[in-house]
Design a protein around this motif. Structure first.
Motif, PDB file in Angstrom:
ATOM      1  N   GLN A  65       0.825  -1.207   0.000  1.00  0.00           N
ATOM      2  CA  GLN A  65       0.000   0.000   0.000  1.00  0.00           C
ATOM      3  C   GLN A  65       0.857   1.255   0.000  1.00  0.00           C
ATOM      4  O   GLN A  65       0.564   2.231  -0.706  1.00  0.00           O
ATOM      5  CB  GLN A  65      -0.934  -0.021   1.216  1.00  0.00           C
ATOM      6  CG  GLN A  65      -2.003  -1.095   1.151  1.00  0.00           C
ATOM      7  CD  GLN A  65      -2.750  -1.276   2.461  1.00  0.00           C
ATOM      8  OE1 GLN A  65      -2.268  -0.891   3.530  1.00  0.00           O
ATOM      9  NE2 GLN A  65      -3.938  -1.866   2.395  1.00  0.00           N
ATOM     10  N   ASP A  66       1.955   1.254   0.768  1.00  0.00           N
ATOM     11  CA  ASP A  66       2.857   2.403   0.795  1.00  0.00           C
ATOM     12  C   ASP A  66       3.530   2.607  -0.562  1.00  0.00           C
ATOM     13  O   ASP A  66       3.657   3.739  -1.046  1.00  0.00           O
ATOM     14  CB  ASP A  66       3.927   2.221   1.871  1.00  0.00           C
ATOM     15  CG  ASP A  66       3.430   2.559   3.265  1.00  0.00           C
ATOM     16  OD1 ASP A  66       2.337   3.138   3.374  1.00  0.00           O
ATOM     17  OD2 ASP A  66       4.143   2.250   4.241  1.00  0.00           O
ATOM     18  N   LEU A  67       3.979   1.518  -1.179  1.00  0.00           N
ATOM     19  CA  LEU A  67       4.634   1.622  -2.477  1.00  0.00           C
ATOM     20  C   LEU A  67       3.676   2.133  -3.546  1.00  0.00           C
ATOM     21  O   LEU A  67       4.064   2.899  -4.433  1.00  0.00           O
ATOM     22  CB  LEU A  67       5.219   0.267  -2.885  1.00  0.00           C
ATOM     23  CG  LEU A  67       6.428  -0.205  -2.080  1.00  0.00           C
ATOM     24  CD1 LEU A  67       6.763  -1.650  -2.425  1.00  0.00           C
ATOM     25  CD2 LEU A  67       7.641   0.688  -2.335  1.00  0.00           C
ATOM     26  N   ASP A  68       2.423   1.714  -3.461  1.00  0.00           N
ATOM     27  CA  ASP A  68       1.414   2.214  -4.402  1.00  0.00           C
ATOM     28  C   ASP A  68       1.226   3.717  -4.244  1.00  0.00           C
ATOM     29  O   ASP A  68       1.186   4.464  -5.223  1.00  0.00           O
ATOM     30  CB  ASP A  68       0.069   1.506  -4.176  1.00  0.00           C
ATOM     31  CG  ASP A  68       0.047   0.089  -4.738  1.00  0.00           C
ATOM     32  OD1 ASP A  68       0.976  -0.250  -5.496  1.00  0.00           O
ATOM     33  OD2 ASP A  68      -0.880  -0.660  -4.415  1.00  0.00           O
ATOM     34  N   ARG A  69       1.112   4.160  -3.002  1.00  0.00           N
ATOM     35  CA  ARG A  69       0.798   5.559  -2.728  1.00  0.00           C
ATOM     36  C   ARG A  69       1.997   6.466  -2.947  1.00  0.00           C
ATOM     37  O   ARG A  69       1.858   7.567  -3.482  1.00  0.00           O
ATOM     38  CB  ARG A  69       0.296   5.704  -1.281  1.00  0.00           C
ATOM     39  CG  ARG A  69      -0.143   7.111  -0.914  1.00  0.00           C
ATOM     40  CD  ARG A  69      -1.006   7.087   0.329  1.00  0.00           C
ATOM     41  NE  ARG A  69      -0.304   6.569   1.472  1.00  0.00           N
ATOM     42  CZ  ARG A  69       0.388   7.318   2.329  1.00  0.00           C
ATOM     43  NH1 ARG A  69       0.468   8.619   2.139  1.00  0.00           N
ATOM     44  NH2 ARG A  69       0.995   6.784   3.359  1.00  0.00           N
ATOM     45  N   LEU A  70       3.191   6.005  -2.555  1.00  0.00           N
ATOM     46  CA  LEU A  70       4.364   6.864  -2.594  1.00  0.00           C
ATOM     47  C   LEU A  70       5.145   6.770  -3.898  1.00  0.00           C
ATOM     48  O   LEU A  70       5.839   7.718  -4.274  1.00  0.00           O
ATOM     49  CB  LEU A  70       5.303   6.527  -1.430  1.00  0.00           C
ATOM     50  CG  LEU A  70       4.729   6.699  -0.027  1.00  0.00           C
ATOM     51  CD1 LEU A  70       5.712   6.179   1.005  1.00  0.00           C
ATOM     52  CD2 LEU A  70       4.391   8.152   0.247  1.00  0.00           C
ATOM     53  N   ASN A  71       5.066   5.637  -4.584  1.00  0.00           N
ATOM     54  CA  ASN A  71       5.914   5.438  -5.757  1.00  0.00           C
ATOM     55  C   ASN A  71       5.152   4.971  -6.982  1.00  0.00           C
ATOM     56  O   ASN A  71       5.762   4.582  -7.979  1.00  0.00           O
ATOM     57  CB  ASN A  71       7.029   4.434  -5.417  1.00  0.00           C
ATOM     58  CG  ASN A  71       8.364   4.809  -6.012  1.00  0.00           C
ATOM     59  OD1 ASN A  71       8.747   5.969  -5.975  1.00  0.00           O
ATOM     60  ND2 ASN A  71       9.074   3.838  -6.566  1.00  0.00           N
ATOM     61  N   LEU A 112      10.429   4.968   3.888  1.00  0.00           N
ATOM     62  CA  LEU A 112       9.004   4.909   3.586  1.00  0.00           C
ATOM     63  C   LEU A 112       8.192   5.597   4.675  1.00  0.00           C
ATOM     64  O   LEU A 112       7.254   6.349   4.398  1.00  0.00           O
ATOM     65  CB  LEU A 112       8.558   3.446   3.443  1.00  0.00           C
ATOM     66  CG  LEU A 112       8.913   2.751   2.136  1.00  0.00           C
ATOM     67  CD1 LEU A 112       8.824   1.244   2.302  1.00  0.00           C
ATOM     68  CD2 LEU A 112       8.014   3.208   1.004  1.00  0.00           C
ATOM     69  N   SER A 113       8.565   5.354   5.920  1.00  0.00           N
ATOM     70  CA  SER A 113       7.856   5.951   7.051  1.00  0.00           C
ATOM     71  C   SER A 113       7.974   7.467   7.032  1.00  0.00           C
ATOM     72  O   SER A 113       6.995   8.185   7.247  1.00  0.00           O
ATOM     73  CB  SER A 113       8.407   5.401   8.365  1.00  0.00           C
ATOM     74  OG  SER A 113       7.819   6.041   9.473  1.00  0.00           O
TER      75      SER A 113
END
Length: 308
Positions: A65-71, A112-113
């Motif tokens: 989810q983080d990779l989708d949103r941030l990258n 990421l954080s």
């Protein structure tokens, strides 16, 4: 009488054995299925181990989810660390100057954080190799060795003069785009490698970031581990109370998960810091900088890992 007591004690021990085996079995299951119980890290995934190919579970789902949103990874958040997730991790590591090993250890997870919790920086172009003449480690070594002894000729804002001198020693090419025309010194760098002050450190950051040589990573000023991804020669800058209140320092080492900084500080006591913890105020002893300057923003200018 003693025999009856002995039989009673033996019976209690026999009844206790299954309970002990049950406790041991539970602990074994806990450590087998919840590796975070034996390998917890103080990063963006607080109870997660290092994530890599084959990992599964909620930690992987959060990563996706983080990779989708941030990258913009466009992953299915299925909790399975497969080839697509690994490639998305490598892409993220490339974009933020991290070692591209495809695994999410403490440095990648903390990056990421920081991005998720403290806001994405301004748009950044594709990463590029910084000039081959520049050696960040050499700049960091000079800053560490000279923080106490170097005397800046510009006493008003020696922090920026000191950091730029370290960059010059490290081989950063000179360019007038680094200096502000309003600077009364009228030169950012002269042929001897000294410099006038950075009137606007954000402008200097945009110069390097705009060329893809470095990445801006927002940091949590209250978290000593937030700069764990830093390397010697990286730059730290603080901003508080308006655009004119800034401070620049250079990363000179890492102690465990805490980045160390060296700097010159106008008006501070002492007027320098050598290998001090990055998240501590440069002029207020052991008080965290976030407590001294309310609303402070801290950013790491992180040179890209070579080669791209």
């Amino acid at each position: 009488m003693f025999a009856s007591h002995a039989r009673a004690r033996h019976a209690k021990r026999r009844r206790a054995l299954p309970l002990l085996f049950l406790i041991a079995a539970c602990l074994a299951v806990t450590f087998a299925f919840f590796p975070s119980a034996r390998h917890a890290s103080a990063d963006s995934y607080p109870n997660c181990p290092t994530l890599s190919s084959g990992s599964t579970g909620g930690c992987v789902t959060r990563l996706q989810q983080d990779l989708d949103r941030l990258n913009g990874a466009n992953l299915a958040a299925d909790g399975k660390f497969g080839p697509k997730t690994r490639q998305a991790v490598i892409d993220f590591q490339r974009n933020y100057g991290l070692t591209r090993d495809g695994a999410v250890g403490e440095k990648t997870a903390q990056t990421l954080s920081n991005l998720a919790g403290h806001g994405l920086p301004f748009g950044q172009p594709s990463p590029a190799n910084y000039p081959p003449t520049f050696d960040p480690a050499k700049a960091g070594t000079w800053a560490r060795d000279n923080a106490q002894s170097y005397k800046s000729s510009y006493t008003k804002d020696p922090c920026t003069e000191f950091a730029s001198r370290a960059l010059a020693v490290g081989g950063m090419p000179q360019n007038d785009a680094w200096w502000d025309p309003a600077d009364p010194v009228n030169r950012y760098m002269n042929p001897t490698g000294t410099s006038g002050p950075w009137v606007n450190v954000e402008k200097a950051a945009q110069y390097w970031v705009g060329r893809g040589w470095a990445r801006e990573i927002p940091l949590d000023a209250a978290n000593p581990n937030a700069a764990v991804m830093a390397r010697p020669g990286d730059l730290l800058f603080f901003k508080w109370g308006g655009s004119d209140k800034t401070h620049m320092a250079m990363v000179t080492g890492v102690n465990g998960a805490v980045a160390l900084k060296s700097e010159q500080n106008g008006g501070a006591t002492p007027p320098f810091s050598r290998d001090g913890q990055w998240n501590l105020s440069y002029s207020h002893g052991q008080k965290p900088v976030a407590q001294v300057y309310k609303g402070i923003q801290a950013t790491l200018l992180h040179w890209n890992e070579q080669p791209q």
